[in-house]
Design a protein around this motif. Structure first.
Motif, PDB file in Angstrom:
ATOM      1  N   MET A   1       2.116  17.544  -0.164  1.00 36.38           N
ATOM      2  CA  MET A   1       2.117  17.560   1.304  1.00 36.38           C
ATOM      3  C   MET A   1       2.834  16.331   1.859  1.00 36.38           C
ATOM      4  SD  MET A   1      -1.144  17.832   3.891  1.00 36.38           S
ATOM      5  CE  MET A   1      -1.610  19.462   3.292  1.00 36.38           C
ATOM      6  N   PRO A   2       3.702  16.513   2.879  1.00 36.84           N
ATOM      7  CA  PRO A   2       4.345  15.346   3.508  1.00 36.84           C
ATOM      8  C   PRO A   2       3.291  14.342   3.963  1.00 36.84           C
ATOM      9  CG  PRO A   2       5.326  17.381   4.309  1.00 36.84           C
ATOM     10  CD  PRO A   2       4.137  17.776   3.483  1.00 36.84           C
ATOM     11  N   LEU A   3       3.604  13.067   3.813  1.00 36.73           N
ATOM     12  CA  LEU A   3       2.619  12.020   4.097  1.00 36.73           C
ATOM     13  C   LEU A   3       2.137  12.049   5.547  1.00 36.73           C
ATOM     14  CD1 LEU A   3       1.135   9.795   2.655  1.00 36.73           C
ATOM     15  CD2 LEU A   3       3.010   8.231   3.171  1.00 36.73           C
ATOM     16  N   THR A   4       3.044  12.326   6.482  1.00 39.36           N
ATOM     17  CA  THR A   4       2.636  12.370   7.897  1.00 39.36           C
ATOM     18  C   THR A   4       1.592  13.463   8.129  1.00 39.36           C
ATOM     19  OG1 THR A   4       4.602  13.731   8.293  1.00 39.36           O
ATOM     20  CG2 THR A   4       4.747  11.394   8.869  1.00 39.36           C
ATOM     21  N   SER A   5       1.762  14.601   7.464  1.00 35.69           N
ATOM     22  CA  SER A   5       0.782  15.700   7.595  1.00 35.69           C
ATOM     23  C   SER A   5      -0.541  15.314   6.951  1.00 35.69           C
ATOM     24  CB  SER A   5       1.328  16.970   6.941  1.00 35.69           C
ATOM     25  OG  SER A   5       2.535  17.378   7.542  1.00 35.69           O
TER      26      SER A   5
ATOM     27  N   THR B   1       7.076   6.230  -1.315  1.00 30.22           N
ATOM     28  CA  THR B   1       6.677   7.344  -0.436  1.00 30.22           C
ATOM     29  C   THR B   1       6.687   6.919   1.016  1.00 30.22           C
ATOM     30  OG1 THR B   1       5.248   8.160  -2.218  1.00 30.22           O
ATOM     31  CG2 THR B   1       4.885   9.067  -0.027  1.00 30.22           C
ATOM     32  N   LEU B   2       6.169   5.732   1.300  1.00 34.24           N
ATOM     33  CA  LEU B   2       6.138   5.216   2.670  1.00 34.24           C
ATOM     34  C   LEU B   2       7.550   5.014   3.220  1.00 34.24           C
ATOM     35  CD1 LEU B   2       3.261   2.602   2.296  1.00 34.24           C
ATOM     36  CD2 LEU B   2       3.174   4.673   3.700  1.00 34.24           C
TER      37      LEU B   2
ATOM     38  N   SER C   1     -14.523   4.376   1.789  1.00 34.99           N
ATOM     39  CA  SER C   1     -13.993   3.009   1.712  1.00 34.99           C
ATOM     40  C   SER C   1     -12.658   2.941   0.978  1.00 34.99           C
ATOM     41  CB  SER C   1     -15.008   2.091   1.020  1.00 34.99           C
ATOM     42  OG  SER C   1     -15.285   2.561  -0.294  1.00 34.99           O
ATOM     43  N   SER C   2     -12.453   3.808  -0.026  1.00 32.99           N
ATOM     44  CA  SER C   2     -11.192   3.769  -0.771  1.00 32.99           C
ATOM     45  C   SER C   2     -10.018   4.251   0.086  1.00 32.99           C
ATOM     46  CB  SER C   2     -11.306   4.600  -2.057  1.00 32.99           C
ATOM     47  OG  SER C   2     -11.663   5.932  -1.771  1.00 32.99           O
ATOM     48  N   ILE C   3     -10.252   5.226   0.939  1.00 39.94           N
ATOM     49  CA  ILE C   3      -9.203   5.686   1.856  1.00 39.94           C
ATOM     50  C   ILE C   3      -8.881   4.588   2.864  1.00 39.94           C
ATOM     51  CG2 ILE C   3      -8.688   7.289   3.746  1.00 39.94           C
ATOM     52  CD1 ILE C   3      -9.996   9.492   2.194  1.00 39.94           C
ATOM     53  N   LEU C   4      -9.920   3.949   3.399  1.00 43.39           N
ATOM     54  CA  LEU C   4      -9.694   2.861   4.359  1.00 43.39           C
ATOM     55  C   LEU C   4      -8.922   1.707   3.716  1.00 43.39           C
ATOM     56  CD1 LEU C   4     -13.146   2.797   6.186  1.00 43.39           C
ATOM     57  CD2 LEU C   4     -10.940   3.450   7.174  1.00 43.39           C
ATOM     58  N   LYS C   5      -9.237   1.416   2.473  1.00 46.80           N
ATOM     59  CA  LYS C   5      -8.537   0.345   1.756  1.00 46.80           C
ATOM     60  C   LYS C   5      -7.075   0.711   1.532  1.00 46.80           C
ATOM     61  CE  LYS C   5      -8.858  -2.534  -2.410  1.00 46.80           C
ATOM     62  NZ  LYS C   5      -9.607  -2.762  -3.681  1.00 46.80           N
ATOM     63  N   ALA C   6      -6.801   1.979   1.183  1.00 42.17           N
ATOM     64  CA  ALA C   6      -5.425   2.440   0.962  1.00 42.17           C
ATOM     65  C   ALA C   6      -4.631   2.406   2.261  1.00 42.17           C
ATOM     66  CB  ALA C   6      -5.434   3.847   0.382  1.00 42.17           C
ATOM     67  N   LEU C   7      -5.265   2.822   3.362  1.00 44.27           N
ATOM     68  CA  LEU C   7      -4.592   2.808   4.665  1.00 44.27           C
ATOM     69  C   LEU C   7      -4.280   1.378   5.104  1.00 44.27           C
ATOM     70  CD1 LEU C   7      -6.669   5.556   6.547  1.00 44.27           C
ATOM     71  CD2 LEU C   7      -4.232   5.679   5.977  1.00 44.27           C
ATOM     72  N   ASP C   8      -5.240   0.468   4.842  1.00 43.46           N
ATOM     73  CA  ASP C   8      -5.025  -0.937   5.197  1.00 43.46           C
ATOM     74  C   ASP C   8      -3.833  -1.502   4.424  1.00 43.46           C
ATOM     75  OD1 ASP C   8      -6.080  -3.417   6.558  1.00 43.46           O
ATOM     76  OD2 ASP C   8      -6.146  -4.082   4.473  1.00 43.46           O
ATOM     77  N   SER C   9      -3.738  -1.171   3.138  1.00 41.16           N
ATOM     78  CA  SER C   9      -2.611  -1.607   2.316  1.00 41.16           C
ATOM     79  C   SER C   9      -1.297  -1.021   2.841  1.00 41.16           C
ATOM     80  CB  SER C   9      -2.831  -1.184   0.870  1.00 41.16           C
ATOM     81  OG  SER C   9      -1.684  -1.423   0.079  1.00 41.16           O
ATOM     82  N   ALA C  10      -1.331   0.271   3.224  1.00 38.85           N
ATOM     83  CA  ALA C  10      -0.133   0.944   3.735  1.00 38.85           C
ATOM     84  C   ALA C  10       0.344   0.314   5.043  1.00 38.85           C
ATOM     85  CB  ALA C  10      -0.422   2.428   3.948  1.00 38.85           C
ATOM     86  N   PHE C  11      -0.603  -0.122   5.878  1.00 34.64           N
ATOM     87  CA  PHE C  11      -0.247  -0.735   7.162  1.00 34.64           C
ATOM     88  C   PHE C  11       0.705  -1.916   6.964  1.00 34.64           C
ATOM     89  CE2 PHE C  11      -1.253  -4.164  10.232  1.00 34.64           C
ATOM     90  CZ  PHE C  11      -0.782  -3.562  11.398  1.00 34.64           C
TER      91      PHE C  11
ATOM     92  N   ALA D   1      -5.655  10.030  -6.412  1.00 36.28           N
ATOM     93  CA  ALA D   1      -4.258  10.437  -6.270  1.00 36.28           C
ATOM     94  C   ALA D   1      -3.792  10.335  -4.822  1.00 36.28           C
ATOM     95  CB  ALA D   1      -4.080  11.867  -6.779  1.00 36.28           C
ATOM     96  N   VAL D   2      -4.650  10.749  -3.897  1.00 36.63           N
ATOM     97  CA  VAL D   2      -4.313  10.668  -2.468  1.00 36.63           C
ATOM     98  C   VAL D   2      -4.170   9.211  -2.034  1.00 36.63           C
ATOM     99  CG1 VAL D   2      -5.260  10.997  -0.144  1.00 36.63           C
ATOM    100  CG2 VAL D   2      -5.225  12.901  -1.750  1.00 36.63           C
ATOM    101  N   CYS D   3      -5.086   8.367  -2.465  1.00 42.68           N
ATOM    102  CA  CYS D   3      -5.026   6.936  -2.102  1.00 42.68           C
ATOM    103  C   CYS D   3      -3.768   6.284  -2.661  1.00 42.68           C
ATOM    104  CB  CYS D   3      -6.275   6.219  -2.602  1.00 42.68           C
ATOM    105  SG  CYS D   3      -7.777   6.671  -1.693  1.00 42.68           S
ATOM    106  N   GLU D   4      -3.366   6.699  -3.862  1.00 41.97           N
ATOM    107  CA  GLU D   4      -2.145   6.148  -4.452  1.00 41.97           C
ATOM    108  C   GLU D   4      -0.925   6.549  -3.627  1.00 41.97           C
ATOM    109  OE1 GLU D   4       1.339   5.318  -6.465  1.00 41.97           O
ATOM    110  OE2 GLU D   4       0.747   7.410  -6.119  1.00 41.97           O
ATOM    111  N   ARG D   5      -0.883   7.815  -3.196  1.00 35.38           N
ATOM    112  CA  ARG D   5       0.244   8.286  -2.383  1.00 35.38           C
ATOM    113  C   ARG D   5       0.315   7.570  -1.044  1.00 35.38           C
ATOM    114  NH1 ARG D   5       1.422  14.028  -0.838  1.00 35.38           N
ATOM    115  NH2 ARG D   5       3.408  13.041  -0.366  1.00 35.38           N
TER     116      ARG D   5
END
Length: 543
Positions: free
Chosen positions: A280-284, A317-318, A351-361, A307-311
């Protein structure tokens, strides 16, 4: 990168300059060309951009466009439409589609020809094409002539015939209809004669259906390309007629099917969603993280969650998705909220999703290209920055911090200022500071009354030439002892800079600081990713 507060000498004094990209001899004169560019960017010729608010498009709202057409500058208008769509300048695409439809119905032959020739470049996907056709229909309402003349039939035929076969097969199965139009309608009304055998195959599939395609191609010696398209369409049809979860998942993974090609019943399966998430495209993906958590598609500690957190935080990808830090910030705050804006969907943020999003920011700052202008970003702390931006879960304090970070980290010459009650304090935002640290830095001085002219006065009195002032306030009602426009003019005169001013009321839903014909001033009400593009466009003389 630490922002620099150094003074730079203006490169061109007032009165000794070259025309900018909007066709103005004077950089702050609001010409018809500049109004057109604003319309193409965000759907209004005025100086107010309201975040998350689509303007209603009509002939009455496109006065500058009509004026340019009447002056015989239609081909120039079409070129501008192409530039805004191809270069990603448009915050909203519908104004460009509307403008192209208007040009395609102009009385001048050259303008109509240019508009139809540009159709494939502007309408890159079926949804764009359907919207363009609908705008043409609306513009023709009340008139005794139809829209399907020879020129439109040829342009639509060319749109289909010039597509790559596999790309078109994906397009017609993913987006079948929109705005009351379907591919079947367009192929029939345009009298499209397929240019080659693969387009003929797809056309028959759209207009006659899969059974007739099977009969027509069953006993033929088909080319390799036809076999490839046939095989793909067979997979699309197969997935629509199976209830076997394992088979659906295998077809998704083997043929990279997308959710629009599946049945609603398929999307009730967690395993099907897990298969879709892999490609799935990352924006979606960012938009459905809450739903995936609520439906337990993503469970704590699972391999799918990993896998989702890694993406989410993968730099490659970003970069490919060109995601802006502000988009990630909105995703973080929406996910933290634990509840959708519509419906009753609720979830416990992982928490793992929040951590991945924080890293992506922080990683997404690499996607922001510097404008190369001298910025002064001033944050008004006269009122509490604890309010929430309308339509988001984002506090005004965090939004202001994110905006200052984006500019401070990407621009070589950026001065960050905070002000309140007659006091103005320059502050340093360094590249190693976190969002929380920047937010804390912005709310250090006590609150008081608002005077949004302070940053301009400070720059003028301290001999700092500024190209773009970005003033952020929680307060939608600007109270200034002097006119910001007049103060901006004084700064231009003293510094020699072609200074511009962006007034951003983070909680505003439509207020403007002044009614002005000065092209160097824009008002932003609320804030979203589109507002970031508008600041860039203004800084680069594109609107």
């Amino acid at each position: 990168m630490e922002p620099s507060g150094s003074t730079m000498t203006a490169t061109s004094p007032p009165g000794n300059h070259t025309p900018n990209s909007t066709g103005n001899d004077c950089p702050w004169e609001l010409s018809d060309k500049a109004r057109l560019c604003r319309f193409l960017c965000y759907g209004s010729e005025g100086d107010i951009y309201t975040a998350r608010d689509e303007c209603r498009l009509s002939v009455e709202s496109a006065g500058a466009l009509l004026a340019l057409l009447q002056e015989g500058r239609g081909c120039e208008v079409v070129e501008e439409i192409k530039r805004f769509t191809e270069d990603g300048r448009a915050v909203r695409l519908n104004p460009s589609l509307f403008a192209l439809a208007l040009c395609s119905q102009h009385s001048e032959l050259k303008t109509r020809q240019a508009a139809f020739k540009a159709l494939k470049e502007v309408c890159r996907v079926p949804a764009h094409l359907f919207s363009f056709i609908q705008y043409k229909k609306e513009l023709k309402e009340g008139m005794k002539c139809g829209i399907w003349g020879r020129a439109l039939r040829k342009a639509v035929s060319d749109w289909y015939n010039e597509q790559d076969a596999m790309s078109l097969a994906l397009a017609v199965t993913k987006c079948k209809q929109r705005e009351g139009w379907s591919h079947q309608d367009l192929l029939r009304l345009s009298h499209t004669k397929p240019a080659h055998e693969t387009i003929a195959l797809i056309s028959k599939y759209v207009t006659k259906g899969w059974k007739e395609v099977q009969v027509a191609y069953a006993d033929k010696e088909n080319s390799e390309e036809v076999v490839k398209v046939l095989s793909y369409l067979e997979v699309v049809e197969k997935v629509k007629h199976t209830c076997d979860e394992i088979e659906v998942i295998n077809l998704i993974e083997e043929h990279r099917l997308e959710r629009e090609q599946l049945l609603t019943d398929h999307l009730k399966s967690k395993q099907v969603w897990r298969a879709l998430l892999k490609e799935m495209p990352l924006t979606s993906m960012l938009r459905i993280l809450g739903k995936m958590t609520a439906d337990k598609v993503l469970e704590p500690g699972s391999s799918d969650m990993a896998a989702v957190c890694e993406r989410i935080q993968n730099e490659t990808t970003l970069k490919k998705a060109k995601i802006h830090p502000f988009s990630i910030l909105l995703a973080i705050e929406n996910y933290k909220r634990g509840q959708g804006y519509r419906g009753k969907t609720k979830w416990e943020p992982d928490s793992s999703i929040l951590k991945a999003l924080d890293s992506a920011f922080y990683k997404c700052f690499m996607n922001v290209e510097p404008v190369g202008k001298r910025f002064a970003v001033a944050v008004d702390v006269s009122t509490s920055l604890s309010s929430v931006i309308p339509g988001t879960s984002l506090s005004t304090a965090v939004a202001a911090a994110a905006i200052t970070m984006v500019i401070a980290r990407t621009e070589a010459d950026a001065q960050i200022l905070i002000y309140s009650e007659g006091a103005l304090v320059p502050c340093t935002i360094s590249a190693d500071m976190t969002l929380a640290q920047v937010t804390a830095e912005l709310v250090k001085i006590p609150s008081g009354s608002t005077d949004c002219t302070l940053p301009i006065t400070w720059a003028t009195e301290n001999g700092k030439a500024v190209d773009v002032f970005v003033i952020l306030s929680n307060n939608p009602v600007w109270t200034c002892p002097a006119s910001p426009v007049e103060m901006l003019k004084k700064h231009r005169q003293k510094s020699g800079a072609f200074s511009k001013l962006v007034m951003c009321g983070l909680t505003s839903i439509g207020h403007a600081i002044a009614d002005t014909e000065d092209r160097g001033l824009l008002n932003i009400c609320g804030f979203d990713v589109g507002a970031v593009s508008i600041i860039r466009n203004l800084a680069q003389d594109l609107i």
